[in-house]
Design a protein around this motif. Structure first.
Motif, PDB file in Angstrom:
ATOM      1  N   UNK A  72      11.651 -20.233   9.722  1.00 13.00           N
ATOM      2  CA  UNK A  72      10.532 -20.966   9.124  1.00 13.00           C
ATOM      3  C   UNK A  72       9.744 -21.781  10.142  1.00 13.00           C
ATOM      4  N   UNK A  73      10.276 -21.963  11.313  1.00 16.11           N
ATOM      5  CA  UNK A  73       9.638 -22.830  12.299  1.00 16.11           C
ATOM      6  C   UNK A  73       8.485 -22.167  13.053  1.00 16.11           C
ATOM      7  N   UNK A  74       8.324 -20.886  12.910  1.00 16.45           N
ATOM      8  CA  UNK A  74       7.372 -20.175  13.753  1.00 16.45           C
ATOM      9  C   UNK A  74       5.967 -20.100  13.148  1.00 16.45           C
ATOM     10  N   UNK A  75       5.749 -19.252  12.181  1.00 17.02           N
ATOM     11  CA  UNK A  75       4.402 -19.047  11.644  1.00 17.02           C
ATOM     12  C   UNK A  75       4.122 -19.867  10.383  1.00 17.02           C
ATOM     13  N   UNK A  76       5.115 -20.598   9.905  1.00 16.82           N
ATOM     14  CA  UNK A  76       5.036 -21.239   8.594  1.00 16.82           C
ATOM     15  C   UNK A  76       3.783 -22.086   8.405  1.00 16.82           C
ATOM     16  N   UNK A  77       3.441 -22.913   9.385  1.00 14.70           N
ATOM     17  CA  UNK A  77       2.316 -23.843   9.228  1.00 14.70           C
ATOM     18  C   UNK A  77       0.954 -23.183   9.397  1.00 14.70           C
ATOM     19  N   UNK A  78       0.934 -21.889   9.725  1.00 15.22           N
ATOM     20  CA  UNK A  78      -0.340 -21.198   9.941  1.00 15.22           C
ATOM     21  C   UNK A  78      -0.486 -19.961   9.045  1.00 15.22           C
ATOM     22  N   UNK A  79       0.310 -19.914   7.989  1.00 12.68           N
ATOM     23  CA  UNK A  79       0.266 -18.750   7.106  1.00 12.68           C
ATOM     24  C   UNK A  79      -1.122 -18.550   6.518  1.00 12.68           C
ATOM     25  N   UNK A  80      -1.744 -19.632   6.054  1.00 11.12           N
ATOM     26  CA  UNK A  80      -3.084 -19.534   5.465  1.00 11.12           C
ATOM     27  C   UNK A  80      -4.086 -18.955   6.444  1.00 11.12           C
ATOM     28  N   UNK A  81      -4.068 -19.462   7.687  1.00  8.36           N
ATOM     29  CA  UNK A  81      -4.997 -18.956   8.711  1.00  8.36           C
ATOM     30  C   UNK A  81      -4.728 -17.492   9.007  1.00  8.36           C
ATOM     31  N   UNK A 101       1.530 -12.946   3.302  1.00  7.41           N
ATOM     32  CA  UNK A 101       1.164 -11.946   2.287  1.00  7.41           C
ATOM     33  C   UNK A 101       0.214 -10.898   2.858  1.00  7.41           C
ATOM     34  N   UNK A 102       0.713 -10.171   3.836  1.00  7.11           N
ATOM     35  CA  UNK A 102       0.008  -9.033   4.415  1.00  7.11           C
ATOM     36  C   UNK A 102       0.985  -7.871   4.397  1.00  7.11           C
ATOM     37  N   UNK A 103       0.499  -6.697   4.035  1.00  5.47           N
ATOM     38  CA  UNK A 103       1.384  -5.539   3.940  1.00  5.47           C
ATOM     39  C   UNK A 103       2.018  -5.221   5.299  1.00  5.47           C
ATOM     40  N   UNK A 104       3.324  -4.973   5.277  1.00  6.16           N
ATOM     41  CA  UNK A 104       4.046  -4.593   6.490  1.00  6.16           C
ATOM     42  C   UNK A 104       4.431  -3.122   6.420  1.00  6.16           C
ATOM     43  N   UNK A 105       4.245  -2.419   7.526  1.00  4.39           N
ATOM     44  CA  UNK A 105       4.655  -1.012   7.589  1.00  4.39           C
ATOM     45  C   UNK A 105       5.544  -0.821   8.812  1.00  4.39           C
ATOM     46  N   UNK A 106       6.576  -0.020   8.653  1.00  6.54           N
ATOM     47  CA  UNK A 106       7.540   0.195   9.737  1.00  6.54           C
ATOM     48  C   UNK A 106       7.225   1.516  10.445  1.00  6.54           C
ATOM     49  N   UNK A 107       6.130   1.478  11.191  1.00  4.52           N
ATOM     50  CA  UNK A 107       5.649   2.694  11.851  1.00  4.52           C
ATOM     51  C   UNK A 107       6.226   2.891  13.239  1.00  4.52           C
ATOM     52  N   UNK A 146      -7.526 -14.705   8.581  1.00  3.13           N
ATOM     53  CA  UNK A 146      -7.987 -14.066   9.810  1.00  3.13           C
ATOM     54  C   UNK A 146      -7.757 -12.561   9.786  1.00  3.13           C
ATOM     55  N   UNK A 147      -6.628 -12.141   9.229  1.00  2.00           N
ATOM     56  CA  UNK A 147      -6.258 -10.733   9.282  1.00  2.00           C
ATOM     57  C   UNK A 147      -6.250 -10.079   7.900  1.00  2.00           C
ATOM     58  N   UNK A 148      -7.161 -10.526   7.063  1.00  2.03           N
ATOM     59  CA  UNK A 148      -7.337  -9.896   5.756  1.00  2.03           C
ATOM     60  C   UNK A 148      -7.770  -8.443   5.953  1.00  2.03           C
ATOM     61  N   UNK A 149      -7.117  -7.517   5.267  1.00  2.00           N
ATOM     62  CA  UNK A 149      -7.441  -6.102   5.416  1.00  2.00           C
ATOM     63  C   UNK A 149      -6.629  -5.401   6.495  1.00  2.00           C
TER      64      UNK A 149
END
Length: 218
Positions: free
Chosen positions: A83-92, A128-134, A96-99
């Protein structure tokens, strides 16, 4: 390691002191995982650099505190630290990376089994961005133990499942640390021919990657 809390009071995931000490109303409502003092120590800011043709977004330059945090998280298997890494910037990140779709830089199956969790999945579980294991790794490669020249061979150890990229335009490569850029560039080389755009997001980058960009700006 993160110590047990004998009371119901929430503790900072970094120093294990009560979160409420010095906490503002905004921090309380945002349910921050670290206290004000530790958040200032981390000094997270949204930054960006270019490694060849790849745009890499990051939050902090690698230092002793970050080394300690990553060791605790990955080697001591303290999953709560995720939780210490991206937690405080999830909204950004989500704006930023919508789509986009997220692809994690691959870890070996042996390392994931040894640790008991996929460190990047835990870090990104609330994004909440789709993850794919490519992408996957053919075998265990420790980049930090290789010479700079040999890191160019990382590409040989990665595999791509092109079928996972169908109907995908934009990809966000995600990793925890960017030391030389070798792994990110290898992933970029594999993915880019099949999509329109590829960028990268990491938590921290090595200081030596920052200096060339600073020199250009001066």
């Amino acid at each position: 390691m993160y110590k047990e809390n004998p009371t119901s009071e929430s503790l900072c995931l970094w120093c294990a002191e009560p979160l409420a000490h010095g906490q503002s109303v905004i921090h309380f409502l945002q349910r921050r995982a670290v206290c004000i003092r530790c958040e200032r120590k981390l000094c997270l800011e949204k930054k960006c650099l270019a490694i060849q043709n790849l745009k890499v977004h990051y939050f902090i330059v690698y230092n002793e505190q970050i080394e300690e945090l990553l060791y605790r998280y990955k080697e001591q298997k303290d999953e709560a630290c995720g939780k210490l890494f991206f937690e405080n910037h999830i909204g950004w990140i989500q704006r930023k990376f919508k789509g986009y779709k997220i692809i994690y830089l691959p870890s070996s199956k042996e390392k994931i089994e040894e640790r008991g969790f996929h460190h990047l999945e835990v870090m990104c579980q609330r994004i909440s961005i789709e993850k794919i294991h490519a992408l996957s790794k053919k075998n265990k490669v420790l980049q930090k133990h290789q010479s700079k020249e040999n890191r160019a061979n990382i590409l040989k150890h990665f595999e791509i499942d092109v079928s996972m990229l169908k109907n995908t335009d934009n990809i966000l490569l995600v990793d925890d640390v960017c030391t030389t850029g070798g792994s990110l560039l290898a992933a970029h080389t594999l993915v880019l021919p099949h999509v329109a755009k590829v960028e990268a997001l990491v938590f921290t980058v090595s200081a030596h990657l920052i200096e060339p960009q600073r020199n250009k700006e001066q």
